[in-house]
Design an enzyme around this catalytic site. Structure first.
Site, short mmCIF file in Angstrom:
data_model
loop_
_atom_site.label_atom_id
_atom_site.label_comp_id
_atom_site.label_asym_id
_atom_site.label_seq_id
_atom_site.Cartn_x
_atom_site.Cartn_y
_atom_site.Cartn_z
N TYR B 152 0.83 -1.20 0.00
CA TYR B 152 0.00 0.00 0.00
C TYR B 152 0.87 1.26 0.00
CZ TYR B 152 -3.26 3.50 1.53
OH TYR B 152 -4.01 4.64 1.63
N TRP B 154 1.12 5.55 -2.00
CA TRP B 154 0.70 6.41 -3.10
C TRP B 154 1.38 5.96 -4.37
CZ3 TRP B 154 -1.48 11.62 -3.88
CH2 TRP B 154 -2.53 11.86 -2.99
#
Lengths: 216, 821
Positions: B152, B154
């Protein structure tokens, strides 16, 4: 592991006078601080006699004498057994001190950090890049910014070998002495093994002796 | 010394030194370097893009000297020039590194060394051989279900060099992996809202700002900060909202902000601020609903036509089912908001065209499903959903939701799907282990293999993870309860991390691979997640530093080692992929938008799409309102579900069939508040993107207090603890302790402490569970618990702490490797 790696650069295209002790000394320190030791390096270091042999010429004076002392100190700081384990420990120590890996505080190997610059490739690196260019040289890219201690020391070795004007040599020596003593202090404070503090301390002593030796 | 030959003199040694492998910086002639590196020519300006905006980088002699906002973006945030700091950060990972214990003992190494064990440098070849052999070993020994690659984080602003997409593509090539579902930002909302309104709602376009400015009379910001959070964008920000704000300020539209602190937006707009106790939003919304209903201000016709289940909810609202009418007086006791304010705001909302702009903080809390569901219910009672400027929106504060959309095409990325037909691509899976887990349950999964949890009507069986692969993210920072996470990180046999910097996450890895920053590679990005104002070429400005490689190059090399390089790359290099992505979009757009071909675009650097008429007049749910029969929502009933039969059937006590006030585990009204009397909230940072840019000089000058994370405290709370501005304090609870620098301000309510998330975790003793965090990452203190059995989202904002002045000389911050001298 590190023993299988290529050296920092496979080729040295410089016209170094191999007999010049000062040039050798600078290149020697650059090599020790430019990257981790590999097995062959340690074997060579371990092979250095601590005391002059009967066939050696009389101990020279000045910077070369200081280098002679330094060698003894550095060799004495090597681990007792130079095996894979000891090499690994030295490589980890190198990474811990100079590569920002492992536990902080690291010792930045760049002049810029000691001039308050917060970025790599800043003013100090640009100055060094220009200086190298003036001598028709450039550092290999994987070495990183040109104000790395090994790049600065190597250039000093080149100037010595080329017997560059004393003023040029004095200027670079002064540049080195501007930050390497603090670097050495930080190495001493952060190191867990005796080797790099010995190298850094020997380097500072050598730089000072060389400064005294260089004619005005 | 056991290897010293006796026949070497010092003289001999000095002669041989230079010829052996002991070489320093081996120089090459300058001319050769210049000839070899096309990127190191004279000064020039390069247009590129980031999550902080479009920018121009000045490059001279192969180095970036300056990063400045692009002239087309007058609203670039102050942190944008920090990108140059980032590229040249002393905390860059320079070479492939392996934890020494791992190099020695492989998967049998002492994993408790993570976080403090030594690293050694290895060659790329050695590092990738090691990674490839670990993947093969784990797959063969334990199956693909032991490989966790949720990773996980950006994405890159660029579409091609998107680390986790490339990781997933690579792992699909070897037959699959355990991935993740949801995220840390909106996990609860994005599970509950599909039940309530049939879609995620949080990542969707909002009623366009021109429509709001023209029609709306009252804006209610519910935990939303438009100024602070729109600086960044999931792609490249258009910063449209900063054009809107002065017009909004001048418009006379009334703005009310409900928040435990007065935000930058509140200050700028001089909004009416209603200070609310953290985690009590549902109680206040219920009380507003109570006022609407009892004063007959609700829109019964809207409820009848467009919603289902109001009657069941009404029984709860009025206290018929639990004996507690949800009156403003009741809500005041819970929330601290005066009853008369609650009642008056409800009346005002009913009498004006009202847009409720919700942030995400209210669902990053225990039972975080309830606030968004209740907000939709409240908006339904107001009956303005689908009218111009009325209703609700969940993304006005994020990626400039509401910026008018263009009719430009969607720019795709490299697909994460990949099928490899050879044996390398075969899927091996053990038992009923889940293929994906709710992301914020990661530590739980690592600690409890085989455990079954509920999730949105399903059962999830935690897999037994042996290898963790992270590319593009910083979980030792964004995950809650870091001390628990550290314990969990002892479990896998192998951890691989791709990183640009020595982040806390990299420090907990076994193998760390140095990755290029976006300025060291070519990419392509779209501008404005919702507006899609154009595409921008992200041109490589400098050669990769040290030995950094792109994620694409690393996975291509790994795929080669595992026998599927051609499938992975599809025979395309970097520029081929960029051309392919661009031309695919151009082909799709042919009928709506005229676009130059790739070569022309690449030369120009940017192609812009004007906002469309439809985009500028867009009203959410307008079609549904106009004709709910033809345009039903994707809920089981096709309408807004105030009562969800689906959820009721799940039988979850922590998420019943209609929106409800459920007391959080930790809040100011609970028992734990006696010991830890301050509610800690941790919003998105003002000058960073989560933890991105924390290692830049701007953070040090603007965003730290006494070199640490600022903690906002009310004067009353500071006085009670004898604190002054700039003091270093210990922030602690039963889960951990962190240092912070005090900022005393009445912008934060009494009983509330505010620390921004994203500060790099900086333990006094690396890898030691319970170590003092010297810099102040709030997740050292937050509880690691699922919001409920429905969404299993993170509950960061349900955290209680105590604060004490730090006695003595505080330890130096060392998170960035190179401490300030």
């Amino acid at each position: 592991m590190s023993a299988t790696m290529e050296p920092v650069s496979a080729a040295i295209i410089v016209d170094v006078d191999e007999s010049d002790r000062r040039a050798h000394a600078y290149r020697f320190f650059a090599a020790l601080l430019g990257r981790e030791l590999v097995a062959g390096d340690v074997a060579i270091l371990a092979g250095v006699p601590v005391a002059p042999g009967p066939d050696d010429p009389p101990c020279p004076s000045g910077a070369a004498a200081e280098f002679s002392h330094a060698l003894g100190d550095i060799v004495a700081a090597l681990p007792d057994r130079v095996d894979g384990e000891a090499l690994g420990a030295l490589a980890a120590e190198y990474a811990h001190l100079f590569l920002g890996a492992g536990q902080a505080p690291a010792v930045p190997p760049y002049e810029s950090a000691y001039r308050g610059e917060t970025r790599l490739y800043g003013t100090a690196a640009a100055e060094m890049r220009s200086l190298l260019h003036r001598w028709g040289l450039a550092a290999p890219r994987d070495m990183g910014p040109e104000d790395h201690i090994a790049v600065e020391l190597t250039l000093m070795g080149v100037l010595a070998a080329r017997e560059a004007a004393s003023s040029d040599q004095r200027a670079l020596n002064a540049r080195l002495l501007n930050w390497i003593p603090e670097y050495a202090d930080r190495v001493k404070a952060s190191a867990r093994l005796p080797f790099y503090p010995a190298v850094a301390a020997a380097l500072v002593a050598f730089l000072r002796a060389d400064q005294a030796h260089l004619p005005n | 010394m056991d290897q010293r030959p006796d026949d070497v003199s010092r003289e001999d040694f000095l002669k041989t030194v230079g010829a052996l492998s002991l070489v320093g910086a081996g120089f090459v002639p300058a001319t050769q370097v210049v000839a070899n590196a096309a990127v190191s020519s004279g000064p020039r300006t390069i247009t590129s893009a980031s999550h902080f905006g479009l920018f121009q980088a000045t490059v001279a002699n192969g180095a970036i000297t300056h990063v400045a906002p692009h002239p087309s973006d007058p609203h670039a945030p102050e942190m944008l020039p920090g990108l140059a700091d980032l590229v040249y950060s002393p905390s860059r990972v320079k070479y492939p590194m392996v934890r020494r214990g791992f190099l020695k003992s492989g998967h049998l190494s002492d994993t408790a060394e993570r976080g403090h064990g030594d690293f050694v440098r290895v060659s790329w070849d050695e590092a990738l051989s090691l990674v490839a052999s670990e993947i093969k070993r784990v797959k063969k020994t334990y199956s693909n279900s032991a490989l966790y690659a949720g990773s996980y984080g950006w994405q890159s602003a660029g579409q091609m060099h998107n680390a986790f997409t490339l990781l997933h593509r690579f792992y699909n090539g070897i037959g699959g992996y355990v991935g993740d579902i949801g995220d840390y930002s909106t996990a609860a909302a994005q599970r509950i809202l599909p039940h309530a309104v049939g879609s995620l709602a949080v990542y969707e376009q909002q009623t366009a700002w021109p429509v709001v400015l023209k029609n709306t009379k009252l804006i209610v910001l519910w935990g939303a900060d438009l100024i602070q959070n729109n600086k960044i964008d999931w792609v490249v920000p258009d910063h449209y909202v900063y054009e809107v704000l002065p017009r909004l300020k001048a418009s006379g539209i009334r703005v009310v902000s409900i928040n435990p602190f007065r935000t930058d937006t509140d200050v700028y707009l001089n909004a009416e601020h209603i200070a609310i106790r953290p985690c009590t939003d549902v109680a206040v919304m219920l009380a507003m609903a109570h006022v609407l209903y009892t004063e007959k201000l609700h829109d019964q016709k809207f409820l009848d036509t467009y919603t289902v289940g109001f009657d069941k909810f009404k029984a709860y609202l009025l206290g018929e089912t639990d004996g507690q009418p949800k009156t403003p007086a009741w809500a005041e006791r819970i929330s601290g908001v005066p009853a008369h304010l609650i009642a008056q705001l409800a009346r005002d909302m009913a009498r004006s065209r009202t847009m409720i702009m919700a942030g995400w903080a209210t669902q990053r809390q225990d039972h975080g499903e309830q606030p968004p569901w209740m907000l939709v219910t409240l908006a339904s009672m107001l009956g303005q959903i689908g009218l111009p400027g009325g209703g609700f929106g969940f993304s006005y504060h994020s990626s400039c939701g509401g910026a008018p959309a263009s009719s430009g095409p969607v720019l795709g990325g490299i697909p994460n799907q990949l099928t490899v037909k050879s044996s390398a691509g075969k899927t091996l899976w053990r038992g009923n282990a889940a293929h994906a887990i709710p992301i914020s349950r990661m530590a739980d999964m690592l600690l409890n293999p085989g455990k079954t949890i509920d999730y949105d009507g399903h059962k999830i069986v935690f897999p037994d993870i042996k290898m963790l692969y992270w590319a593009g993210g910083n979980h030792v920072g964004h995950h809650q309860e870091l001390n628990r996470l550290i314990r969990a990180l002892h479990r896998p046999e192998t951890i691989v991390v791709h990183e640009v910097f020595w982040t806390p996450t990299a420090r907990f890895a076994d193998i760390v691979l140095p990755i290029t920053s976006s300025l060291e590679r070519n990419d392509i990005a779209s501008i404005g997640l919702f507006s899609n104002m154009g595409f921008v070429a992200m041109k490589q400005a400098i050669a990769p530093l040290f030995e950094a490689r792109s994620d694409f190059a690393v996975f291509s090399d790994l795929a080669r080692r595992l026998g599927f390089e051609h499938e992975f790359t599809e025979g395309r290099g970097e520029i081929d992929w960029l051309r392919y992505l661009y031309e695919t979009a151009r082909k799709a757009a042919r009928k709506q938008v005229e676009m130059p071909n790739f070569d022309t675009f690449w030369k120009r650097g940017i192609v812009q799409f004007p906002a469309s008429v439809q985009g500028a007049s867009y009203v959410t749910y307008a079609d549904f309102r106009a004709d709910p029969g033809s345009n039903p929502l994707s809920t089981p009933s096709g309408r807004i579900e105030i009562y969800s039969t689906t959820i009721a059937r799940f039988g979850y006590a922590d998420c019943p069939g209609h929106p409800s006030w459920i007391e959080p585990d930790e809040w100011l009204g609970g028992a734990a508040a006696h010991k830890y009397p301050l509610a800690l909230i941790s919003p998105h940072p003002k000058y960073r993107l989560h933890s991105q840019l924390d290692n830049t000089s701007l953070q040090m000058s603007k965003n730290k207090v006494a070199g640490r994370a600022p903690i906002w405290m009310n004067p009353k709370d500071a006085r009670a603890r004898g604190l002054a501005n700039g003091d270093v304090v210990r922030v602690f609870n039963g889960r951990g302790e962190a240092l912070a620098g005090v900022v005393i301000t009445d912008r934060v309510s009494p009983g509330v402490a505010r620390m921004e998330e994203g500060t790099w975790y900086d333990p006094l003793k690396g890898g030691v569970i319970g170590a003092l965090d010297k810099e102040g990452n709030p997740n050292t203190l937050c509880l690691d618990k699922g919001t409920s059995r429905l969404a299993q989202g993170p509950t960061v904002n349900s955290t209680l702490v105590e604060v004490r002045k730090y006695v003595g000389v505080p330890p130096a911050v060392t998170a960035y490797s190179a401490p300030t001298m």
